[in-house]
Design a protein around this motif. Sequence first.
Motif, mmCIF file in Angstrom:
data_model
loop_
_atom_site.group_PDB
_atom_site.id
_atom_site.type_symbol
_atom_site.label_atom_id
_atom_site.label_comp_id
_atom_site.label_asym_id
_atom_site.label_seq_id
_atom_site.Cartn_x
_atom_site.Cartn_y
_atom_site.Cartn_z
ATOM 1 N N LEU A 119 37.535 55.640 42.460
ATOM 2 C CA LEU A 119 38.471 56.766 42.334
ATOM 3 C C LEU A 119 38.063 57.923 43.253
ATOM 4 C CD1 LEU A 119 38.781 56.714 38.445
ATOM 5 C CD2 LEU A 119 40.497 55.983 40.105
ATOM 6 N N LYS A 120 39.054 58.698 43.796
ATOM 7 C CA LYS A 120 40.462 58.408 43.681
ATOM 8 C C LYS A 120 41.015 57.798 44.965
ATOM 9 C CE LYS A 120 40.528 62.845 41.541
ATOM 10 N NZ LYS A 120 40.949 64.237 41.713
ATOM 11 N N GLY A 121 40.182 57.895 46.007
ATOM 12 C CA GLY A 121 40.669 57.572 47.361
ATOM 13 C C GLY A 121 41.183 56.163 47.555
ATOM 14 N N SER A 122 40.718 55.210 46.725
ATOM 15 C CA SER A 122 41.097 53.819 46.949
ATOM 16 C C SER A 122 42.409 53.443 46.267
ATOM 17 C CB SER A 122 39.999 52.893 46.415
ATOM 18 O OG SER A 122 40.001 52.907 44.994
ATOM 19 N N ALA A 123 43.024 54.371 45.534
ATOM 20 C CA ALA A 123 44.156 54.002 44.670
ATOM 21 C C ALA A 123 45.303 53.340 45.441
ATOM 22 C CB ALA A 123 44.655 55.240 43.923
ATOM 23 N N ILE A 124 45.667 53.917 46.563
ATOM 24 C CA ILE A 124 46.819 53.389 47.304
ATOM 25 C C ILE A 124 46.459 52.077 47.999
ATOM 26 C CG2 ILE A 124 48.367 53.872 49.243
ATOM 27 C CD1 ILE A 124 48.354 56.812 48.297
ATOM 28 N N PHE A 125 45.270 52.034 48.554
ATOM 29 C CA PHE A 125 44.784 50.806 49.191
ATOM 30 C C PHE A 125 44.710 49.674 48.171
ATOM 31 C CE2 PHE A 125 40.712 48.618 50.806
ATOM 32 C CZ PHE A 125 41.417 47.714 51.577
ATOM 33 N N LEU A 126 44.181 49.953 46.991
ATOM 34 C CA LEU A 126 44.073 48.925 45.957
ATOM 35 C C LEU A 126 45.464 48.431 45.538
ATOM 36 C CD1 LEU A 126 41.618 48.651 43.060
ATOM 37 C CD2 LEU A 126 44.031 48.460 42.538
ATOM 38 N N ALA A 127 46.394 49.358 45.417
ATOM 39 C CA ALA A 127 47.747 48.975 45.018
ATOM 40 C C ALA A 127 48.366 48.025 46.041
ATOM 41 C CB ALA A 127 48.616 50.221 44.857
ATOM 42 N N ASP A 128 48.175 48.318 47.305
ATOM 43 C CA ASP A 128 48.767 47.473 48.355
ATOM 44 C C ASP A 128 47.993 46.173 48.547
ATOM 45 O OD1 ASP A 128 50.815 49.243 48.796
ATOM 46 O OD2 ASP A 128 49.929 50.137 50.599
ATOM 47 N N LEU A 129 46.672 46.269 48.585
ATOM 48 C CA LEU A 129 45.849 45.072 48.804
ATOM 49 C C LEU A 129 46.047 44.063 47.678
ATOM 50 C CD1 LEU A 129 43.557 43.711 50.517
ATOM 51 C CD2 LEU A 129 41.926 44.799 48.952
ATOM 52 N N SER A 130 46.066 44.551 46.453
ATOM 53 C CA SER A 130 46.160 43.638 45.308
ATOM 54 C C SER A 130 47.447 42.832 45.342
ATOM 55 C CB SER A 130 46.055 44.417 43.998
ATOM 56 O OG SER A 130 47.147 45.300 43.843
ATOM 57 N N ARG A 131 48.506 43.447 45.877
ATOM 58 C CA ARG A 131 49.787 42.730 45.937
ATOM 59 C C ARG A 131 49.850 41.720 47.068
ATOM 60 N NH1 ARG A 131 53.873 47.645 45.357
ATOM 61 N NH2 ARG A 131 52.176 48.672 46.473
ATOM 62 N N GLN A 132 48.805 41.670 47.881
ATOM 63 C CA GLN A 132 48.701 40.659 48.935
ATOM 64 C C GLN A 132 47.793 39.503 48.505
ATOM 65 O OE1 GLN A 132 50.487 40.683 51.676
ATOM 66 N NE2 GLN A 132 51.363 42.709 51.329
ATOM 67 N N LEU A 133 47.281 39.558 47.294
ATOM 68 C CA LEU A 133 46.366 38.506 46.831
ATOM 69 C C LEU A 133 47.133 37.462 46.029
ATOM 70 C CD1 LEU A 133 43.294 40.611 45.593
ATOM 71 C CD2 LEU A 133 43.722 39.658 47.867
ATOM 72 N N LYS A 134 47.016 36.236 46.445
ATOM 73 C CA LYS A 134 47.600 35.153 45.659
ATOM 74 C C LYS A 134 46.467 34.570 44.813
ATOM 75 C CE LYS A 134 51.188 34.311 49.077
ATOM 76 N NZ LYS A 134 50.714 35.351 50.040
ATOM 77 N N LEU A 135 45.997 35.399 43.893
ATOM 78 C CA LEU A 135 44.842 35.065 43.057
ATOM 79 C C LEU A 135 45.071 35.622 41.665
ATOM 80 C CD1 LEU A 135 41.928 36.240 45.412
ATOM 81 C CD2 LEU A 135 42.537 33.860 44.944
ATOM 82 N N ASP A 136 44.318 35.095 40.709
ATOM 83 C CA ASP A 136 44.286 35.645 39.353
ATOM 84 C C ASP A 136 43.372 36.874 39.402
ATOM 85 O OD1 ASP A 136 44.014 36.149 36.682
ATOM 86 O OD2 ASP A 136 43.454 34.098 36.139
#
Length: 186
Positions: free
Chosen positions: A39-56
């Motif tokens: 927190l807090k700087g990674s919030a937007i990156f995490l939101a975008d990166l996570s949606r590119q993961l085809k993983l559980d």
Amino acid sequence: MTELKVLIERDAIAKRVAEMGADITRDYAGQQVILVGVLKGSAIFLADLSRQLKLDATFDFIGVSSYGNRPSPTQELKSGWDSTGEVKLTKDVDQSMKDKNVIVVEDILDTGLTLTVLKKLLLAHQPRSLKIAALLDKPSRRKLPLQGDYVGFTIPDEFVVGYGLDYAERYRNLPDICVVPRESHG
Ligand code: IMP
Ligand code: MG
């Protein structure tokens, strides 16, 4: 504040984040991962990166702030931050990381102090694996030897804002990554 200069445009960020997501998806194929956002700087990156993961994948968040010796933002812009001061935990993770695949998601690797402390703290959980995904890297600023496992862009020693990164808590919502001109301060 004077005008900010765009360093990395939103389209280039999106393209690179998709590539990082593909790399992570390939490396952890068939496995579960916990993304631990700093927190807090990674919030937007995490939101975008996570949606590119085809993983559980699941999320957790950790909060840190540096003890007194980080200078004011104006001072930091002028002369950088060369302290190897201490890092204080302001929010711990919510769950045990034992036997989990942990990916720490960070906005930028600068001196390396924050991630060095966080790595030690998370390794104490005895995770199955621990890797670092950082959108930006300023290797010329490193005080402690630390490398990101997944790095989006290597940038020069400039102070940047946008896409989650702040200057005195502002500009996190800018869609592009921009440079704050040094000479415009103090
Ligand atoms: P480190 O502990 O020096 O590696 O610092 C990492 C943290 O410093 C990042 O998570 C950011 O919060 C902050 N930081 C370092 N460089 C910049 C920058 O250029 N813009 C905004 N924040 C920065
Ligand atoms: Mg920060």
